[in-house]
Write an enzyme that holds these catalytic residues in place. Sequence first.
Site, short mmCIF file in Angstrom:
data_model
loop_
_atom_site.label_atom_id
_atom_site.label_comp_id
_atom_site.label_asym_id
_atom_site.label_seq_id
_atom_site.Cartn_x
_atom_site.Cartn_y
_atom_site.Cartn_z
CE1 TYR A 62 0.67 -6.89 -4.51
CE2 TYR A 62 2.50 -6.69 -2.97
CZ TYR A 62 1.41 -6.14 -3.60
OH TYR A 62 1.05 -4.84 -3.34
CB SER A 117 -14.53 0.03 -6.71
OG SER A 117 -13.89 -1.17 -6.29
#
Length: 279
Positions: free
Chosen positions: A184, A17
Amino acid sequence: MAFCDLTGKVALVTGGSRGLGRQDCLSLARAGADVVVTDILIESDPELEKTAQESMSALANVMQQTGAIYTEKTVGEIKAMGRRSAAYKMDVTNREQVTEVVDKIAAEFGRIDICINNAATLDHVAPLERQIDQLWDRDLKVNLSGAYNVSKAVFPHMKAGGSGRFVFMASVAGTLGGFGQASYSTTKAGVIGLGKTIALEGGKYGITSNIIAPGVIGTEAFQMGNPEMNERIVKRTVFRKPGEPEDISNLIVYLCSDEARYITGQVIHVAGGIDLFTF
């Protein structure tokens, strides 16, 4: 036939998106593919704000507040190119939902040829001693288990079709480490192992699997970062500037094309030389 022609192929992009995911969707469509856009957030979702809050992602909340969620806009742009497209809400950490959505896509579009594992969190930044355990767990679920869940659901469809292309989005943080990015970096290193394993298991079915390790790319997430830190990172690159989303999506198109049929299990840095020794 044009170079890197993806006409007739069906691509699934997670986290499509915004940012790199949105650019990937548009580039794949320009190359001829029909593209399915999935994300945890879509404009028409009546529980969008709640979803953003529950994701515990500062970036997700900022995107929601600023209206920077373009799932349906992206679908409209793809359809305007003459391609088929659809948007699906899909939480990559929800295995039952992932399987259900993937099966729906295969039924609606007739096949799944391309899977871009792009969905990820990247807002958890703190030295090891101040890492938040809850966010560590979330990052493992989204960045690593999420890619596993989607790939596991898609693999049988590619196997049945006799070909397929997986592309995993890792990071230079996964190959070099990242100060303050324990969760991460760890998840992106894990994605590399997952992508290589799928390359080994998928080869006999005509399936390739490759991993892209971006450096600093000028997305919304980068622009929302600390300006001083951004400048320090950019100065580590050979070009002294961030890359553009197209630098990633152009490589994705190539890796998904017939021209890249003999490339698999590779980690490709798109990082402006940030991984080189600089001084």
